[in-house]
Write a protein that holds these residues in place. Sequence first.
Motif, PDB file in Angstrom:
ATOM      1  N   SER A  16       1.056  -1.366  -0.102  1.00  7.93           N
ATOM      2  CA  SER A  16      -0.295  -0.260   0.235  1.00  7.93           C
ATOM      3  C   SER A  16       0.870   1.269  -0.183  1.00  7.93           C
ATOM      4  CB  SER A  16      -1.023   0.240   1.027  1.00  7.93           C
ATOM      5  OG  SER A  16      -0.166   0.428   2.637  1.00  7.93           O
ATOM      6  N   SER A  17       0.512   2.718  -0.187  1.00  7.47           N
ATOM      7  CA  SER A  17       0.867   3.921  -0.438  1.00  7.47           C
ATOM      8  C   SER A  17       1.922   4.116   1.465  1.00  7.47           C
ATOM      9  CB  SER A  17      -0.407   4.927  -0.427  1.00  7.47           C
ATOM     10  OG  SER A  17       0.638   5.734  -0.541  1.00  7.47           O
ATOM     11  N   VAL A  18       0.769   3.517   1.910  1.00  6.61           N
ATOM     12  CA  VAL A  18       1.495   3.938   3.492  1.00  6.61           C
ATOM     13  C   VAL A  18       2.632   3.271   4.044  1.00  6.61           C
ATOM     14  CG1 VAL A  18       0.385   3.297   5.647  1.00  6.61           C
ATOM     15  CG2 VAL A  18      -1.271   4.871   4.193  1.00  6.61           C
ATOM     16  N   ALA A  19       2.510   1.812   3.470  1.00  8.00           N
ATOM     17  CA  ALA A  19       3.445   1.203   3.774  1.00  8.00           C
ATOM     18  C   ALA A  19       4.712   1.200   3.124  1.00  8.00           C
ATOM     19  CB  ALA A  19       3.466  -0.990   3.173  1.00  8.00           C
ATOM     20  N   ALA A  20       4.677   2.265   1.782  1.00 10.03           N
ATOM     21  CA  ALA A  20       5.686   2.582   0.584  1.00 10.03           C
ATOM     22  C   ALA A  20       6.270   3.760   1.658  1.00 10.03           C
ATOM     23  CB  ALA A  20       5.486   2.810  -0.106  1.00 10.03           C
ATOM     24  N   ALA A  21       5.453   4.631   1.931  1.00  4.58           N
ATOM     25  CA  ALA A  21       6.064   5.770   3.363  1.00  4.58           C
ATOM     26  C   ALA A  21       6.957   5.679   3.961  1.00  4.58           C
ATOM     27  CB  ALA A  21       4.532   6.831   3.842  1.00  4.58           C
ATOM     28  N   SER A  27       6.391   9.611   7.282  1.00  7.11           N
ATOM     29  CA  SER A  27       5.078   9.316   8.162  1.00  7.11           C
ATOM     30  C   SER A  27       3.933   8.401   8.148  1.00  7.11           C
ATOM     31  CB  SER A  27       4.446  10.785   8.719  1.00  7.11           C
ATOM     32  OG  SER A  27       3.027  10.280   9.594  1.00  7.11           O
ATOM     33  N   PRO A  28       2.875   7.919   8.176  1.00  2.00           N
ATOM     34  CA  PRO A  28       2.161   6.376   7.974  1.00  2.00           C
ATOM     35  C   PRO A  28       0.906   7.466   6.728  1.00  2.00           C
ATOM     36  CG  PRO A  28       1.916   6.353   9.732  1.00  2.00           C
ATOM     37  CD  PRO A  28       3.306   7.208   9.698  1.00  2.00           C
ATOM     38  N   TRP A  29       0.474   8.769   7.263  1.00  2.00           N
ATOM     39  CA  TRP A  29      -0.136   9.554   7.494  1.00  2.00           C
ATOM     40  C   TRP A  29       0.756  10.900   6.121  1.00  2.00           C
ATOM     41  CZ3 TRP A  29      -4.494   7.072   6.367  1.00  2.00           C
ATOM     42  CH2 TRP A  29      -4.523   6.415   7.048  1.00  2.00           C
ATOM     43  N   THR A  30       1.489  10.268   5.289  1.00  2.00           N
ATOM     44  CA  THR A  30       1.970  11.682   4.459  1.00  2.00           C
ATOM     45  C   THR A  30       1.156  12.661   4.165  1.00  2.00           C
ATOM     46  OG1 THR A  30       4.591  11.234   4.793  1.00  2.00           O
ATOM     47  CG2 THR A  30       4.129  12.266   2.956  1.00  2.00           C
TER      48      THR A  30
END
Length: 405
Positions: A16-21, A27-30
């Motif tokens: 997911s995008s959060v995991a990539a961040a 931050s997971p919520w960049t």
Amino acid sequence: MIPVWLRRHFMPAPDSSVAAAIRRGKSPWTDGVHLLWSLWVFLTPLMGDGHYTRLWAGLTVVSYPTFLWLYAKTLLASRRTAWRYAIGMAVMSLLLLRWYPSGLSYFVFGCVMLRITVHRLALGKYILQLLAMNLVYVGVATWLGYPRELWLWVPAMTLVIGIIVNVENVSQEKDAALALSQEEVRKLAATAERERIGRDLHDLLGHTLSLITLKLELARKLFERDPATSRRELEEAEAVARDALAQVRSAVTGIRATDLAAELASAKLMLESAGVQLDYGPTPAGLPPDVERGLALVLREAVTNIGRHAGAAQAQVEFVREDKAVQLRISDNGCGGVTEDGNGLSGMRDRVRALGGTLSVESPRNAGTTLRVRVPLSWQEPLLPLRAVPTAGGFPGAAQTKAQG
């Protein structure tokens, strides 16, 4: 306490995008900052008749939480399924379009968030998807009698924002790949160096130790029958051992002599990944091993903090070899403002003091930081015992509060 089923529902997928961040150290919520654009949902009525109606309030109470859920799931879901939630935002917008012009913001978000599900190199595919979605929007807006200005304004905005965000995402992924490749280079270099040292030590000691073993065995067998020959074999074994010890010391000195050059190469890689240009000259030759090692550790701590805290665009490392001393100068054009010694700077002072040298810092606020180290090349005993110090922290270029951390 959050229920287990809810935690599982919002658990990020590995791709997911959060995991990539998270893997990039962010931050997971960049991407959550982009939610600020959703304020247009609440401002749109002011662009029309300037009134907030009960119908608008009711549709907002229902649609906005749904939009937030779709937005979160787009970031948390696997890239293979995240497109469903992005399309869901656009579909919800089109279904509400007759009664709820504020829903146009959901359509824009859906178009932009669709880029998460597209491979970073498939920009053409993403543009085709945007065009298809906007053709559907224009058809619905025309059927509902929306002004012609909105026929052009919304598609143009989704295309421009979508392409900009997609290009930024490609740049971030390339930066992450560059940082990963640099880390791999460091690991490969360290592995190659260990293998080289292993081969050198094997070549150096293998034959020598075998020879010493043979001579000792022969001396043991001749100890009673021929004491003179036995003594001669022991003396030869002792000579071979001393020669091997001298060779090992020479080899270790050669290994240590590469510390400073290796630190400079590592520093350049690290700072370039942080967007800082590092310039440095040649390292002085023939430094004593302890001086070489001490300067390398000071350089490591200083450069690490330039990358983390200084906010610099450029840094410079210079060496000056004198008759009886060597000088090291590390400077950057960052924020400066170091007025007190933190843990890192105190540790560097201790290292330099243990070598009989001096360290000075110039750090005017907003004018960068310059660290100067001068170490004599002939000294006997450390002035102070070297205490354990952290490998990073406090200098250079960090603001005072960071320098004290």
